[in-house]
Design a protein around this motif. Structure first.
Motif, mmCIF file in Angstrom:
data_model
loop_
_atom_site.group_PDB
_atom_site.id
_atom_site.type_symbol
_atom_site.label_atom_id
_atom_site.label_comp_id
_atom_site.label_asym_id
_atom_site.label_seq_id
_atom_site.Cartn_x
_atom_site.Cartn_y
_atom_site.Cartn_z
ATOM 1 N N GLU A 172 0.829 -1.203 0.000
ATOM 2 C CA GLU A 172 0.000 0.000 0.000
ATOM 3 C C GLU A 172 0.865 1.254 0.000
ATOM 4 O OE1 GLU A 172 -3.811 2.018 2.336
ATOM 5 O OE2 GLU A 172 -2.791 0.281 3.229
ATOM 6 N N ALA A 173 1.967 1.233 0.760
ATOM 7 C CA ALA A 173 2.867 2.389 0.762
ATOM 8 C C ALA A 173 3.420 2.647 -0.640
ATOM 9 C CB ALA A 173 4.010 2.157 1.756
ATOM 10 N N ASP A 174 3.796 1.577 -1.335
ATOM 11 C CA ASP A 174 4.294 1.724 -2.705
ATOM 12 C C ASP A 174 3.253 2.384 -3.597
ATOM 13 O OD1 ASP A 174 6.182 0.815 -5.044
ATOM 14 O OD2 ASP A 174 4.192 0.047 -5.573
ATOM 15 N N GLN A 175 2.018 1.943 -3.486
ATOM 16 C CA GLN A 175 0.972 2.477 -4.351
ATOM 17 C C GLN A 175 0.591 3.910 -3.983
ATOM 18 O OE1 GLN A 175 -0.036 0.821 -7.151
ATOM 19 N NE2 GLN A 175 1.619 -0.556 -6.519
ATOM 20 N N ILE A 176 0.709 4.276 -2.707
ATOM 21 C CA ILE A 176 0.484 5.671 -2.308
ATOM 22 C C ILE A 176 1.539 6.570 -2.950
ATOM 23 C CG2 ILE A 176 0.623 7.272 -0.351
ATOM 24 C CD1 ILE A 176 -0.698 5.064 1.354
ATOM 25 N N ILE A 177 2.785 6.125 -2.920
ATOM 26 C CA ILE A 177 3.863 6.908 -3.535
ATOM 27 C C ILE A 177 3.651 7.017 -5.038
ATOM 28 C CG2 ILE A 177 6.344 6.995 -3.985
ATOM 29 C CD1 ILE A 177 6.717 5.510 -1.285
ATOM 30 N N ARG A 178 3.274 5.926 -5.682
ATOM 31 C CA ARG A 178 3.071 5.939 -7.137
ATOM 32 C C ARG A 178 1.937 6.895 -7.524
ATOM 33 N NH1 ARG A 178 6.089 2.055 -9.549
ATOM 34 N NH2 ARG A 178 6.915 0.500 -8.121
ATOM 35 N N ALA A 179 0.852 6.821 -6.753
ATOM 36 C CA ALA A 179 -0.275 7.708 -7.069
ATOM 37 C C ALA A 179 0.097 9.168 -6.839
ATOM 38 C CB ALA A 179 -1.483 7.321 -6.224
ATOM 39 N N GLY A 180 0.825 9.436 -5.745
ATOM 40 C CA GLY A 180 1.164 10.810 -5.408
ATOM 41 C C GLY A 180 2.208 11.434 -6.305
ATOM 42 N N THR A 181 2.990 10.592 -6.997
ATOM 43 C CA THR A 181 4.036 11.118 -7.894
ATOM 44 C C THR A 181 3.714 10.843 -9.353
ATOM 45 O OG1 THR A 181 5.327 9.062 -7.719
ATOM 46 C CG2 THR A 181 5.799 10.797 -6.105
ATOM 47 N N GLN A 182 2.452 10.493 -9.642
ATOM 48 C CA GLN A 182 2.020 10.164 -11.008
ATOM 49 C C GLN A 182 2.910 9.082 -11.633
ATOM 50 O OE1 GLN A 182 2.388 13.786 -10.195
ATOM 51 N NE2 GLN A 182 0.367 13.291 -9.359
ATOM 52 N N LEU B 221 -6.209 -4.394 2.206
ATOM 53 C CA LEU B 221 -6.409 -4.525 0.758
ATOM 54 C C LEU B 221 -6.060 -3.249 -0.001
ATOM 55 C CD1 LEU B 221 -9.883 -6.353 0.779
ATOM 56 C CD2 LEU B 221 -7.598 -7.357 0.885
ATOM 57 N N GLY B 222 -5.605 -2.203 0.712
ATOM 58 C CA GLY B 222 -5.393 -0.919 0.078
ATOM 59 C C GLY B 222 -4.400 -0.960 -1.063
ATOM 60 N N GLY B 223 -3.288 -1.672 -0.887
ATOM 61 C CA GLY B 223 -2.281 -1.738 -1.942
ATOM 62 C C GLY B 223 -2.768 -2.481 -3.161
ATOM 63 N N ILE B 224 -3.518 -3.542 -2.944
ATOM 64 C CA ILE B 224 -4.085 -4.317 -4.046
ATOM 65 C C ILE B 224 -5.059 -3.467 -4.845
ATOM 66 C CG2 ILE B 224 -5.606 -6.269 -4.566
ATOM 67 C CD1 ILE B 224 -4.282 -7.663 -2.092
ATOM 68 N N GLU B 225 -5.940 -2.771 -4.146
ATOM 69 C CA GLU B 225 -6.969 -1.977 -4.824
ATOM 70 C C GLU B 225 -6.377 -0.743 -5.488
ATOM 71 O OE1 GLU B 225 -9.622 -1.454 -1.571
ATOM 72 O OE2 GLU B 225 -10.524 -3.469 -1.786
ATOM 73 N N ARG B 226 -5.429 -0.077 -4.844
ATOM 74 C CA ARG B 226 -4.758 1.059 -5.477
ATOM 75 C C ARG B 226 -3.933 0.600 -6.677
ATOM 76 N NH1 ARG B 226 -3.728 5.867 -2.381
ATOM 77 N NH2 ARG B 226 -4.716 5.846 -0.321
ATOM 78 N N GLY B 227 -3.501 -0.668 -6.653
ATOM 79 C CA GLY B 227 -2.681 -1.202 -7.735
ATOM 80 C C GLY B 227 -3.468 -1.712 -8.916
ATOM 81 N N GLY B 228 -4.794 -1.508 -8.938
ATOM 82 C CA GLY B 228 -5.598 -1.881 -10.093
ATOM 83 C C GLY B 228 -6.168 -3.280 -10.038
ATOM 84 N N TYR B 229 -6.148 -3.913 -8.862
ATOM 85 C CA TYR B 229 -6.697 -5.261 -8.707
ATOM 86 C C TYR B 229 -7.751 -5.247 -7.614
ATOM 87 C CZ TYR B 229 -3.197 -7.499 -11.699
ATOM 88 O OH TYR B 229 -2.449 -7.895 -12.776
ATOM 89 N N ARG B 230 -8.439 -6.360 -7.479
ATOM 90 C CA ARG B 230 -9.388 -6.533 -6.389
ATOM 91 C C ARG B 230 -9.363 -7.987 -5.949
ATOM 92 N NH1 ARG B 230 -15.553 -6.781 -8.860
ATOM 93 N NH2 ARG B 230 -15.157 -8.411 -10.425
#
Length: 665
Positions: A453-463, A522-531
């Protein structure tokens, strides 16, 4: 003179006893003092000296005979120099073992302990408080104390970890040596020698190897290495075997494999290449190396016990015997090497400050294992997918397995991820009746999902310009070639994350890691385009794992796991099976009147879906047979990850698992 517990009664006691000596035996009257006697606590005192950062005088020699394949016993001769004025030598058996996260030193396996000055036996006592300490009386004029003992290696897994077979051995120095108290282990010099069966290959990260074959045919081979410090010795275990191969993976990294049979070593070139990819992917991720050379020690065996243990310049790993020659079938089993290799950066070089200790007597504090192990779990699977050591589908299946479990895990309501870091100390990795309620060491898997989830937060925040790779290079990618230790605290982790991308990382980690009762991670999974979804067939990971062990997991349906004979090996707390009284140790004999097998119970669960009739199980517990209805009607369920509806193109999770090494060149 007659003494009593109560001095004021002494005269009376003398009178009674004198009379008793002149006449027939009489009963002595019980005289009670006024009030109740309350003994005072005696202070607990140990005389073991604390470690100091000063050099131990001289060099210890350690000679281990590891050639007895019949008994599996390791015979040890260790000579410890002593100063001219030494009257007592305190020697310690390592208790808090690195990478074990708890006091695991197998003292019961140490036997036949004797100490000598020359040929003269010395008296010794075990410290009554610190039972891992031996106090040896040293006569005047003694220049060295020789310890002789046997490490009685387990022959069966119910005795402990089996480390020697007819074909191979795994020698861990800390289990077969003593060290002098009062010194940092890095300040103790030691020169090791091991005797192994003739013709065996020996692998370790130690430097300065010399090998001398036995004089007679079939005599053991003696292998020695340069003198080193005791900390480095403990961090440099041995794999040795009759059937062995060494592979150069580049970057001064070697894959050293031993196997039950020579044909198990026949890895195809394209499959060997994925391990070379792994080394390149790790270099691309972390940016630097914290070793001068590195040995991936691998045992392809089901005869020696499994192992996955990190070291700075090597790691101990075990695969099922056919993992290389049945490459597709072994996909599920290959993650351990990626995990343990990652530890050279995460856990060995960067280490929680309270997990670095000056010796193996000082207790370790595990509260940052969600970084040490949790982020290593994350990188182990990411690097496995990027390199091809495991397929992407297998990695997604593993993530689904973890995520699905945490959606039905009542222990998360009362116990935080951080609290599970203390589990290795007080639970000692023993089995638990209901681990879904008590929790286990989920700082590995839930920790990994938090880092996702931390990885996906960084990816979203830095486009998409940054991710946890940037944290890895900033936090672990320091000091090329340095294989020392750089400790850290919680605030150091937060500061580095903020240096990558400004966010409330302290609040995020305190909520996800330190606070119980959180939603499923599940935050990282969902932010990463999966469910996370549920299907009536197992994902590739669950299918492969169950197939290899011939087990059946119905954890997400009835709430049980079964072995190949229908015996319950685990029951999920508050599941339908739990409510029906089906607990670990029970054996399912029949399902709806038909003899149990895996297909029969799966068919019964499917037939009960949406119906009013329960699944009827005939169970055996001890000597009693009982028919119990299990009121469950939701069908077979296994967790999967699938792309989120409407997602187009690669998502953040896809990007995370894609190769990096080509971009890093």
């Amino acid at each position: 003179m007659i003494k009593t517990r109560f001095p004021l009664l002494a005269a009376a006691a003398v009178t009674v006893l004198a009379a008793a000596s002149l006449a027939a035996p009489v009963a002595i009257a019980q005289v009670q003092p006024a009030g109740n006697t309350r003994p005072q606590a005696v202070p607990i005192v140990t005389t073991v000296p604390d470690p100091q950062d000063v050099a131990y005088p001289g060099t210890i020699t350690l000679d281990i005979d590891a050639s007895d394949l019949a008994t599996g016993a390791f015979r040890v001769v260790e000579t410890i120099p002593v100063g001219a004025n030494t009257t007592r030598l305190t020697l310690l058996y390592p208790e808090w073992l690195p990478g074990n996260h708890g006091p695991r030193g197998p003292m019961p396996q140490l036997a036949g302990v004797q100490f000598f000055a020359g040929d003269k036996p010395l008296t010794w006592t075990r410290d009554p408080v610190d039972v891992y300490a031996f106090h040896v009386d040293v006569p005047a004029g003694t220049v060295a104390v020789t310890a002789r003992f046997v490490h009685t290696s387990p022959l069966r897994e119910d005795e402990g970890r089996v480390v020697i077979t007819r074909e191979m051995l795994n020698l861990e120095w800390e289990k077969m040596s003593l060290y002098p108290a009062g010194h940092y282990v890095r300040q103790i010099k030691i020169k090791p020698t091991v005797s192994v069966p003739a013709g065996w290959s020996v692998f370790t990260a130690l430097d300065g190897k010399t090998e001398v074959a036995g004089g007679a045919a079939g005599a053991p081979t003696r292998v020695s290495w340069d003198a080193t410090d005791y900390e480095t010795l403990v961090d440099s275990p041995i794999f040795a075997g009759a059937h062995a191969r060494r592979f150069d993976l580049g970057w001064n990294v070697y894959l050293d494999a031993v196997a039950d049979k020579p044909e198990l070593l026949a890895i195809k070139p394209e499959n060997l290449q994925v391990y070379r990819n792994l080394v390149a992917e790790a270099q691309a991720t972390f940016g630097v190396r914290h070793f001068d050379h590195y040995d991936l020690l691998l045992a392809l065996t089901d005869r020696m016990s499994g192992v996955g243990l990190e070291h700075h310049r090597s790691s101990e790993n075990q695969y099922e015997p056919r993992t290389w020659i049945d490459w597709a079938g072994g996909d599920w089993d290959r993650n351990v090497i990626a995990h343990e290799f990652t530890h050279s950066w995460d856990g060995k070089f960067r280490r929680p400050a309270k997990l670095w200790t000056p010796d193996y007597r000082t207790p370790m504090q595990d509260n940052l294992l969600w970084v040490y192990e949790g982020q290593t779990q994350f990188w182990g699977y990411v690097l496995a997918a990027r390199s091809g050591v495991q397929s992407k589908d297998m990695v997604l299946g593993s993530l689904a397995n973890w995520a699905g479990s945490f959606t039905q895990y009542p222990g998360r309501e009362w116990r935080s991820v951080e609290d599970t870091t203390h589990d290795p100390v007080f639970a000692a990795r023993r089995p638990k009746p209901f681990p879904s309620l008590s929790r286990q060491e989920e700082y590995y898997t839930e920790g990994a999902l938090v880092w996702l989830e931390a990885d996906q937060i960084i990816r979203a925040g830095t486009q998409g310009k940054k991710g946890l790779d940037d944290f890895a290079r900033a936090f672990f990618g320091l000091r090329e070639g340095d294989w020392g230790v750089v400790p850290y605290e919680f605030d150091d982790v937060v500061a580095t994350l903020n240096g990558v991308y400004a966010y409330d990382w302290a609040g995020f980690l305190k909520t996800r890691i330190q606070t119980p009762g959180q939603p499923a991670p599940l935050g990282g999974i969902e932010r990463g385009g999966y469910r996370l979804v549920w299907k009536d067939e197992p994902n590739v990971f669950d299918k492969a794992r169950m197939g290899a062990a011939k087990t059946l997991s119905l954890w997400h349906s009835l709430g049980i796991n079964l072995d190949k004979d229908g015996k319950i090996t685990g029951t999920r707390w508050d599941s339908a099976a739990f409510k029906a009284g089906i607990v670990p140790g029970v054996t399912i004999v029949a399902v709806n009147g038909t003899a149990y097998d895996q297909d029969t119970i799966k068919a019964a669960i499917t037939a009960a879906k949406g119906a009013g009739k329960a699944v009827e199980l005939l169970i055996k517990r001890d000597d009693r047979f009982t028919t119990v209805p299990v009121d469950y009607h939701d069908g077979l369920r296994w967790p999967w990850l699938e792309r989120a509806p409407g997602a187009t193109g690669p998502g953040g999770l896809d990007w995370l698992l894609s190769p990096r090494a080509a971009r890093a060149k």
